[in-house]
Write a protein that holds these residues in place. Structure first.
Motif, PDB file in Angstrom:
ATOM      1  N   ALA A  45       0.836  -1.202   0.000  1.00  0.00           N
ATOM      2  CA  ALA A  45       0.000   0.000   0.000  1.00  0.00           C
ATOM      3  C   ALA A  45       0.868   1.248   0.000  1.00  0.00           C
ATOM      4  CB  ALA A  45      -0.915   0.018   1.219  1.00  0.00           C
ATOM      5  N   GLY A  46       0.273   2.326  -0.514  1.00  0.00           N
ATOM      6  CA  GLY A  46       0.943   3.614  -0.496  1.00  0.00           C
ATOM      7  C   GLY A  46      -0.058   4.698  -0.162  1.00  0.00           C
ATOM      8  N   ALA A  47       0.439   5.767   0.413  1.00  0.00           N
ATOM      9  CA  ALA A  47      -0.390   6.931   0.716  1.00  0.00           C
ATOM     10  C   ALA A  47       0.410   8.175   0.359  1.00  0.00           C
ATOM     11  CB  ALA A  47      -0.771   6.958   2.192  1.00  0.00           C
ATOM     12  N   VAL A  48      -0.259   9.127  -0.284  1.00  0.00           N
ATOM     13  CA  VAL A  48       0.374  10.387  -0.669  1.00  0.00           C
ATOM     14  C   VAL A  48      -0.498  11.524  -0.156  1.00  0.00           C
ATOM     15  CG1 VAL A  48       1.214  11.791  -2.585  1.00  0.00           C
ATOM     16  CG2 VAL A  48       1.290   9.284  -2.763  1.00  0.00           C
ATOM     17  N   TYR A  49       0.125  12.489   0.519  1.00  0.00           N
ATOM     18  CA  TYR A  49      -0.634  13.599   1.079  1.00  0.00           C
ATOM     19  C   TYR A  49       0.287  14.797   1.276  1.00  0.00           C
ATOM     20  CZ  TYR A  49       1.478  11.472   5.212  1.00  0.00           C
ATOM     21  OH  TYR A  49       2.372  10.936   6.100  1.00  0.00           O
TER      22      TYR A  49
ATOM     23  N   PHE B 100       7.404  15.693   9.298  1.00  0.00           N
ATOM     24  CA  PHE B 100       7.877  15.285  10.617  1.00  0.00           C
ATOM     25  C   PHE B 100       9.343  15.683  10.776  1.00  0.00           C
ATOM     26  CE2 PHE B 100       9.929  12.127  13.375  1.00  0.00           C
ATOM     27  CZ  PHE B 100       9.203  12.313  14.528  1.00  0.00           C
ATOM     28  N   HIS B 101      10.127  15.518   9.685  1.00  0.00           N
ATOM     29  CA  HIS B 101      11.565  15.718   9.796  1.00  0.00           C
ATOM     30  C   HIS B 101      12.123  16.782   8.843  1.00  0.00           C
ATOM     31  CE1 HIS B 101      15.594  14.583  11.032  1.00  0.00           C
ATOM     32  NE2 HIS B 101      15.943  14.618   9.770  1.00  0.00           N
ATOM     33  N   ALA B 102      11.611  16.864   7.622  1.00  0.00           N
ATOM     34  CA  ALA B 102      12.141  17.811   6.630  1.00  0.00           C
ATOM     35  C   ALA B 102      11.974  19.249   7.125  1.00  0.00           C
ATOM     36  CB  ALA B 102      11.430  17.630   5.288  1.00  0.00           C
ATOM     37  N   CYS B 103      12.915  20.083   6.783  1.00  0.00           N
ATOM     38  CA  CYS B 103      12.909  21.483   7.242  1.00  0.00           C
ATOM     39  C   CYS B 103      12.141  22.383   6.276  1.00  0.00           C
ATOM     40  CB  CYS B 103      14.345  21.969   7.404  1.00  0.00           C
ATOM     41  SG  CYS B 103      15.231  21.090   8.686  1.00  0.00           S
ATOM     42  N   HIS B 104      10.860  22.123   6.122  1.00  0.00           N
ATOM     43  CA  HIS B 104       9.983  22.918   5.269  1.00  0.00           C
ATOM     44  C   HIS B 104       8.639  23.065   5.977  1.00  0.00           C
ATOM     45  CE1 HIS B 104      12.814  22.685   1.949  1.00  0.00           C
ATOM     46  NE2 HIS B 104      12.932  21.409   2.212  1.00  0.00           N
ATOM     47  N   GLU B 105       7.887  24.082   5.584  1.00  0.00           N
ATOM     48  CA  GLU B 105       6.573  24.297   6.191  1.00  0.00           C
ATOM     49  C   GLU B 105       5.595  23.178   5.834  1.00  0.00           C
ATOM     50  OE1 GLU B 105       3.812  26.140   8.609  1.00  0.00           O
ATOM     51  OE2 GLU B 105       5.926  26.652   8.384  1.00  0.00           O
ATOM     52  N   HIS B 106       5.589  22.771   4.552  1.00  0.00           N
ATOM     53  CA  HIS B 106       4.740  21.683   4.068  1.00  0.00           C
ATOM     54  C   HIS B 106       5.539  20.844   3.085  1.00  0.00           C
ATOM     55  CE1 HIS B 106       1.683  24.585   5.426  1.00  0.00           C
ATOM     56  NE2 HIS B 106       1.003  23.484   5.733  1.00  0.00           N
ATOM     57  N   THR B 107       5.199  19.576   2.982  1.00  0.00           N
ATOM     58  CA  THR B 107       5.852  18.686   2.021  1.00  0.00           C
ATOM     59  C   THR B 107       4.821  17.724   1.437  1.00  0.00           C
ATOM     60  OG1 THR B 107       6.464  17.204   3.839  1.00  0.00           O
ATOM     61  CG2 THR B 107       8.165  18.732   3.062  1.00  0.00           C
ATOM     62  N   VAL B 108       5.207  17.121   0.324  1.00  0.00           N
ATOM     63  CA  VAL B 108       4.455  16.000  -0.227  1.00  0.00           C
ATOM     64  C   VAL B 108       5.011  14.772   0.487  1.00  0.00           C
ATOM     65  CG1 VAL B 108       3.939  14.646  -2.280  1.00  0.00           C
ATOM     66  CG2 VAL B 108       4.176  17.142  -2.454  1.00  0.00           C
ATOM     67  N   ASN B 109       4.159  14.090   1.214  1.00  0.00           N
ATOM     68  CA  ASN B 109       4.576  12.942   2.020  1.00  0.00           C
ATOM     69  C   ASN B 109       4.098  11.665   1.356  1.00  0.00           C
ATOM     70  OD1 ASN B 109       5.581  14.773   3.995  1.00  0.00           O
ATOM     71  ND2 ASN B 109       3.489  15.064   4.686  1.00  0.00           N
TER      72      ASN B 109
ATOM     73  N   ALA C  35       8.840   6.089   4.791  1.00  0.00           N
ATOM     74  CA  ALA C  35       8.211   7.357   4.443  1.00  0.00           C
ATOM     75  C   ALA C  35       9.233   8.312   3.859  1.00  0.00           C
ATOM     76  CB  ALA C  35       7.575   7.974   5.681  1.00  0.00           C
ATOM     77  N   VAL C  36       8.770   9.171   2.940  1.00  0.00           N
ATOM     78  CA  VAL C  36       9.593  10.256   2.418  1.00  0.00           C
ATOM     79  C   VAL C  36       8.798  11.551   2.486  1.00  0.00           C
ATOM     80  CG1 VAL C  36      11.027   8.807   0.917  1.00  0.00           C
ATOM     81  CG2 VAL C  36       8.941   9.796   0.020  1.00  0.00           C
ATOM     82  N   GLU C  37       9.510  12.645   2.694  1.00  0.00           N
ATOM     83  CA  GLU C  37       8.921  13.979   2.727  1.00  0.00           C
ATOM     84  C   GLU C  37       9.661  14.809   1.682  1.00  0.00           C
ATOM     85  OE1 GLU C  37       7.998  13.986   7.520  1.00  0.00           O
ATOM     86  OE2 GLU C  37       9.835  14.934   6.794  1.00  0.00           O
ATOM     87  N   LEU C  38       8.953  15.256   0.642  1.00  0.00           N
ATOM     88  CA  LEU C  38       9.577  15.957  -0.471  1.00  0.00           C
ATOM     89  C   LEU C  38       8.959  17.331  -0.676  1.00  0.00           C
ATOM     90  CD1 LEU C  38       9.439  13.007  -3.026  1.00  0.00           C
ATOM     91  CD2 LEU C  38      11.419  13.714  -1.674  1.00  0.00           C
TER      92      LEU C  38
END
Length: 93
Positions: A26-30, A35-44, A59-62
């Motif tokens: 399974a995958g989820a994109v939102y 949680f960790h990346a130094c940005h206000e919002h990310t594609v997780n 998980a990745v935060e981009l």
């Protein structure tokens, strides 16, 4: 602003998590606060196997730009490969 919209997809693959390799089902994109990346919002993007419990998760935060570049890179890699090579039903050598 968070969208609170999660796109879910069934997957067939593998990922490496804290406990080693696991089957990804399974995958989820939102878009949300990371949680960790130094940005206000990310594609997780979460790659999971719910039947194996919470440890079967990667998980990745981009940034938006990175997510779009990843989409393009995946499309280019698939376009450059012979048809069916990366398919679950493709022939093996």
């Amino acid at each position: 602003m968070c969208t609170y919209q999660t796109q879910r997809v069934e997957l067939d693959g593998a990922a490496k998590g804290a406990a080693g390799w696991f089957t990804v089902t399974a995958g989820a994109v939102y878009v949300d606060h990371p949680f960790h990346a130094c940005h206000e919002h990310t594609v997780n993007i979460d790659f999971t196997n719910p039947s194996e419990g919470p440890s079967a998760r990667t998980a990745v935060e981009l940034t938006e730009e990175s997510a779009l570049a990843l989409i393009e890179a995946i499309q280019q890699a698939l376009a450059a490969a012979p048809p069916g090579l990366a398919s679950a039903t493709g022939t093996s050598a």
